[in-house]
Design a protein around this motif. Structure first.
Motif, PDB file in Angstrom:
ATOM      1  N   MET A   5       0.858  -1.178   0.000  1.00 38.40           N
ATOM      2  CA  MET A   5       0.000   0.000   0.000  1.00 38.40           C
ATOM      3  C   MET A   5       0.896   1.231   0.000  1.00 38.40           C
ATOM      4  O   MET A   5       1.840   1.313   0.788  1.00 38.40           O
ATOM      5  CB  MET A   5      -0.896  -0.019   1.241  1.00 38.40           C
ATOM      6  CG  MET A   5      -1.963   1.051   1.291  1.00 38.40           C
ATOM      7  SD  MET A   5      -3.065   0.792   2.743  1.00 38.40           S
ATOM      8  CE  MET A   5      -3.864  -0.758   2.290  1.00 38.40           C
ATOM      9  N   VAL A   6       0.611   2.170  -0.890  1.00 39.85           N
ATOM     10  CA  VAL A   6       1.405   3.397  -0.999  1.00 39.85           C
ATOM     11  C   VAL A   6       0.496   4.613  -0.868  1.00 39.85           C
ATOM     12  O   VAL A   6      -0.509   4.717  -1.586  1.00 39.85           O
ATOM     13  CB  VAL A   6       2.180   3.452  -2.338  1.00 39.85           C
ATOM     14  CG1 VAL A   6       2.898   4.788  -2.490  1.00 39.85           C
ATOM     15  CG2 VAL A   6       3.186   2.296  -2.419  1.00 39.85           C
ATOM     16  N   LEU A   7       0.841   5.505   0.040  1.00 43.96           N
ATOM     17  CA  LEU A   7       0.098   6.746   0.260  1.00 43.96           C
ATOM     18  C   LEU A   7       1.034   7.918   0.008  1.00 43.96           C
ATOM     19  O   LEU A   7       2.185   7.897   0.444  1.00 43.96           O
ATOM     20  CB  LEU A   7      -0.430   6.809   1.696  1.00 43.96           C
ATOM     21  CG  LEU A   7      -1.171   5.576   2.216  1.00 43.96           C
ATOM     22  CD1 LEU A   7      -1.483   5.738   3.694  1.00 43.96           C
ATOM     23  CD2 LEU A   7      -2.435   5.343   1.417  1.00 43.96           C
ATOM     24  N   GLN A   8       0.551   8.942  -0.694  1.00 37.82           N
ATOM     25  CA  GLN A   8       1.389  10.103  -0.994  1.00 37.82           C
ATOM     26  C   GLN A   8       0.607  11.395  -0.787  1.00 37.82           C
ATOM     27  O   GLN A   8      -0.604  11.447  -1.014  1.00 37.82           O
ATOM     28  CB  GLN A   8       1.912  10.033  -2.436  1.00 37.82           C
ATOM     29  CG  GLN A   8       2.880   8.882  -2.676  1.00 37.82           C
ATOM     30  CD  GLN A   8       3.430   8.842  -4.079  1.00 37.82           C
ATOM     31  OE1 GLN A   8       2.708   9.065  -5.036  1.00 37.82           O
ATOM     32  NE2 GLN A   8       4.719   8.556  -4.218  1.00 37.82           N
ATOM     33  N   ARG A   9       1.321  12.427  -0.359  1.00 36.30           N
ATOM     34  CA  ARG A   9       0.712  13.746  -0.209  1.00 36.30           C
ATOM     35  C   ARG A   9       1.805  14.794  -0.346  1.00 36.30           C
ATOM     36  O   ARG A   9       2.918  14.622   0.173  1.00 36.30           O
ATOM     37  CB  ARG A   9       0.028  13.875   1.155  1.00 36.30           C
ATOM     38  CG  ARG A   9      -0.806  15.165   1.284  1.00 36.30           C
ATOM     39  CD  ARG A   9      -1.462  15.252   2.647  1.00 36.30           C
ATOM     40  NE  ARG A   9      -2.334  16.415   2.757  1.00 36.30           N
ATOM     41  CZ  ARG A   9      -3.646  16.375   2.641  1.00 36.30           C
ATOM     42  NH1 ARG A   9      -4.260  15.213   2.402  1.00 36.30           N
ATOM     43  NH2 ARG A   9      -4.380  17.472   2.770  1.00 36.30           N
ATOM     44  N   VAL A  10       1.497  15.861  -1.050  1.00 36.55           N
ATOM     45  CA  VAL A  10       2.412  17.000  -1.149  1.00 36.55           C
ATOM     46  C   VAL A  10       2.014  18.004  -0.078  1.00 36.55           C
ATOM     47  O   VAL A  10       0.887  18.501  -0.064  1.00 36.55           O
ATOM     48  CB  VAL A  10       2.369  17.639  -2.543  1.00 36.55           C
ATOM     49  CG1 VAL A  10       3.278  18.878  -2.582  1.00 36.55           C
ATOM     50  CG2 VAL A  10       2.809  16.631  -3.613  1.00 36.55           C
ATOM     51  N   ILE A  11       2.939  18.288   0.824  1.00 33.90           N
ATOM     52  CA  ILE A  11       2.688  19.181   1.949  1.00 33.90           C
ATOM     53  C   ILE A  11       3.399  20.507   1.697  1.00 33.90           C
ATOM     54  O   ILE A  11       4.585  20.533   1.365  1.00 33.90           O
ATOM     55  CB  ILE A  11       3.177  18.540   3.258  1.00 33.90           C
ATOM     56  CG1 ILE A  11       2.341  17.272   3.530  1.00 33.90           C
ATOM     57  CG2 ILE A  11       3.088  19.507   4.431  1.00 33.90           C
ATOM     58  CD1 ILE A  11       2.755  16.506   4.756  1.00 33.90           C
ATOM     59  N   VAL A  67       5.577  13.591   0.475  1.00 34.22           N
ATOM     60  CA  VAL A  67       5.721  12.520   1.452  1.00 34.22           C
ATOM     61  C   VAL A  67       5.140  11.237   0.880  1.00 34.22           C
ATOM     62  O   VAL A  67       4.010  11.221   0.388  1.00 34.22           O
ATOM     63  CB  VAL A  67       5.006  12.873   2.774  1.00 34.22           C
ATOM     64  CG1 VAL A  67       5.110  11.711   3.757  1.00 34.22           C
ATOM     65  CG2 VAL A  67       5.595  14.133   3.384  1.00 34.22           C
ATOM     66  N   THR A  68       5.920  10.168   0.918  1.00 32.96           N
ATOM     67  CA  THR A  68       5.459   8.852   0.495  1.00 32.96           C
ATOM     68  C   THR A  68       5.518   7.921   1.687  1.00 32.96           C
ATOM     69  O   THR A  68       6.563   7.793   2.328  1.00 32.96           O
ATOM     70  CB  THR A  68       6.324   8.284  -0.641  1.00 32.96           C
ATOM     71  OG1 THR A  68       6.241   9.142  -1.781  1.00 32.96           O
ATOM     72  CG2 THR A  68       5.867   6.890  -1.039  1.00 32.96           C
ATOM     73  N   LEU A  69       4.407   7.288   1.991  1.00 33.32           N
ATOM     74  CA  LEU A  69       4.327   6.304   3.063  1.00 33.32           C
ATOM     75  C   LEU A  69       3.954   4.972   2.433  1.00 33.32           C
ATOM     76  O   LEU A  69       2.891   4.846   1.816  1.00 33.32           O
ATOM     77  CB  LEU A  69       3.278   6.721   4.095  1.00 33.32           C
ATOM     78  CG  LEU A  69       3.053   5.803   5.300  1.00 33.32           C
ATOM     79  CD1 LEU A  69       4.340   5.627   6.097  1.00 33.32           C
ATOM     80  CD2 LEU A  69       1.944   6.337   6.182  1.00 33.32           C
ATOM     81  N   GLY A  70       4.844   3.996   2.542  1.00 33.66           N
ATOM     82  CA  GLY A  70       4.611   2.692   1.939  1.00 33.66           C
ATOM     83  C   GLY A  70       4.580   1.595   2.987  1.00 33.66           C
ATOM     84  O   GLY A  70       5.279   1.678   4.005  1.00 33.66           O
ATOM     85  N   MET A  71       3.777   0.560   2.741  1.00 35.65           N
ATOM     86  CA  MET A  71       3.662  -0.574   3.662  1.00 35.65           C
ATOM     87  C   MET A  71       3.547  -1.855   2.858  1.00 35.65           C
ATOM     88  O   MET A  71       2.674  -1.973   1.995  1.00 35.65           O
ATOM     89  CB  MET A  71       2.433  -0.419   4.555  1.00 35.65           C
ATOM     90  CG  MET A  71       2.504   0.715   5.558  1.00 35.65           C
ATOM     91  SD  MET A  71       0.865   1.173   6.200  1.00 35.65           S
ATOM     92  CE  MET A  71       0.258   2.167   4.805  1.00 35.65           C
ATOM     93  N   VAL A 123      -6.469   2.833   3.373  1.00 36.34           N
ATOM     94  CA  VAL A 123      -5.990   3.888   2.473  1.00 36.34           C
ATOM     95  C   VAL A 123      -6.567   5.236   2.881  1.00 36.34           C
ATOM     96  O   VAL A 123      -5.836   6.227   3.040  1.00 36.34           O
ATOM     97  CB  VAL A 123      -6.371   3.566   1.008  1.00 36.34           C
ATOM     98  CG1 VAL A 123      -6.050   4.758   0.112  1.00 36.34           C
ATOM     99  CG2 VAL A 123      -5.627   2.323   0.532  1.00 36.34           C
ATOM    100  N   GLU A 124      -7.865   5.287   3.071  1.00 30.08           N
ATOM    101  CA  GLU A 124      -8.512   6.547   3.445  1.00 30.08           C
ATOM    102  C   GLU A 124      -8.036   7.031   4.818  1.00 30.08           C
ATOM    103  O   GLU A 124      -7.772   8.228   5.011  1.00 30.08           O
ATOM    104  CB  GLU A 124     -10.033   6.355   3.464  1.00 30.08           C
ATOM    105  CG  GLU A 124     -10.641   6.048   2.094  1.00 30.08           C
ATOM    106  CD  GLU A 124     -10.451   4.617   1.639  1.00 30.08           C
ATOM    107  OE1 GLU A 124     -10.705   4.341   0.448  1.00 30.08           O
ATOM    108  OE2 GLU A 124     -10.040   3.760   2.475  1.00 30.08           O
ATOM    109  N   LEU A 125      -7.894   6.099   5.758  1.00 29.23           N
ATOM    110  CA  LEU A 125      -7.438   6.467   7.099  1.00 29.23           C
ATOM    111  C   LEU A 125      -5.990   6.953   7.075  1.00 29.23           C
ATOM    112  O   LEU A 125      -5.626   7.891   7.783  1.00 29.23           O
ATOM    113  CB  LEU A 125      -7.585   5.280   8.048  1.00 29.23           C
ATOM    114  CG  LEU A 125      -9.022   4.797   8.294  1.00 29.23           C
ATOM    115  CD1 LEU A 125      -9.021   3.533   9.135  1.00 29.23           C
ATOM    116  CD2 LEU A 125      -9.852   5.888   8.961  1.00 29.23           C
ATOM    117  N   GLY A 126      -5.158   6.316   6.240  1.00 28.70           N
ATOM    118  CA  GLY A 126      -3.776   6.758   6.119  1.00 28.70           C
ATOM    119  C   GLY A 126      -3.663   8.148   5.514  1.00 28.70           C
ATOM    120  O   GLY A 126      -2.850   8.962   5.950  1.00 28.70           O
TER     121      GLY A 126
END
Length: 308
Positions: free
Chosen positions: A167-173, A270-274, A291-294
């Protein structure tokens, strides 16, 4: 599941004497994971450490891992009763979610066994992806083609399996990387924003260094307590870190994870992978909305940084 699109092949460019010193090997895999996920599984050091060993009898120890152009990866491949095999990989080109090029040198007991140029091409959609890896191999101390075909092929099978439970989550902060890193890797601030909307953290122990840990409870909006234990591996300041997620203090591991931080025109990507330990755990996590919670958690990080 993983499907071999074509038989792993070898096109030799050898002299007429039958020598197998030079070979071009091609590996193709069809992976049931999005392109962005496959790219992370292929390049993220924490993910590479999971799928690198070609079989359970082989242990791979990573000594260095820096996935960026000019960066180097050094690992030892260990089999009981045999000399260690040293693999040095240097990244020559990285085009995110498209292509990578690296050199690879294999040695044992100080003698170079082979060198190779490895090109990986990735294509696909948000649902499925295709990986084509071309290895231009030069065997030095011995003929390495058969070993490469077997070991590289098994490793890529492992990679495809790992990608399918990643699972990969990304966001530009909208904040400089130093600020975002500081909010994450500060034992006083991390518990203030970590977790989805409505959740809070109750810390038992926290040490955010390589080899450190964070033992804590996440408390849901309804008061439900979720015990957590994060164990930290390599930490590269303002660039990234890897960690293991355990079900409660010293409980069973349910995922290997990593976070990376990239400059993006004054902001921070930021990339958060699991990589979940099993496909069943991955499907369960997707089912309860991980995914939504992350993404909510990364949103809380952005709001926290903006409020400072």
């Amino acid at each position: 599941m993983t499907q071999n699109l074509a038989t792993d092949s070898a096109a030799r460019a050898a002299p007429d004497d039958g020598s197998n010193r030079f070979a071009t090997l091609t590996f193709e895999r069809d992976v049931a994971a999005p392109v962005a996920v496959l790219w992370q599984a292929w390049t993220a050091p924490a993910a590479r450490a999971i799928w690198a060993a070609p079989s359970p009898t082989v242990t791979v120890e990573f000594l260095e891992a820096d996935t960026r152009v000019g960066g180097r990866e050094v690992s030892l491949c260990k089999v009981e009763g045999q000399p260690d095999i040293r693999c040095e990989c240097g990244w020559l080109a990285l085009q995110p979610e498209l292509c990578s090029v690296n050199y690879e040198a294999i040695s044992s007991e100080g003698a170079t066994q082979s060198v190779a140029l490895v090109t990986a091409d990735i294509s696909g959609t948000h649902e499925r992806s295709r990986l084509v890896v071309t290895v231009q191999l030069s065997s030095l101390a011995q003929d390495m083609e058969a070993g490469y075909r077997q070991g590289f092929g098994a490793g890529l099978d492992n990679l495809a399996g790992a990608a399918e439970r990643t699972m990969v989550l990304q966001r530009v902060i909208q904040a400089p990387r130093s600020i975002v890193w500081g909010a994450w890797m500060n034992p006083e601030t991390l518990p203030q924003w970590w977790g989805p909307e409505g959740f809070s953290c109750r810390t038992k122990r926290i040490d955010l260094r390589a080899g450190g840990e964070w033992v804590f409870d996440m408390i849901g909006p309804d008061g439900t307590v979720y015990p957590n234990h994060h164990r930290y591996g390599e930490v590269r300041p303002e660039e990234g870190f890897g960690y293991a997620l355990l079900w409660g203090e010293n409980g069973p591991k349910h995922a290997d994870a990593w976070a990376s931080f990239e400059d993006q025109d004054g902001a921070t990507k930021v990339t958060l992978g699991m990589v979940f330990s099993t496909a069943a755990e991955f499907q369960e996590a997707k089912g309860f909305g991980a995914v939504e919670l992350g993404l909510q958690t990364l949103g809380k990080l952005e709001r926290f940084v903006a409020s400072r």
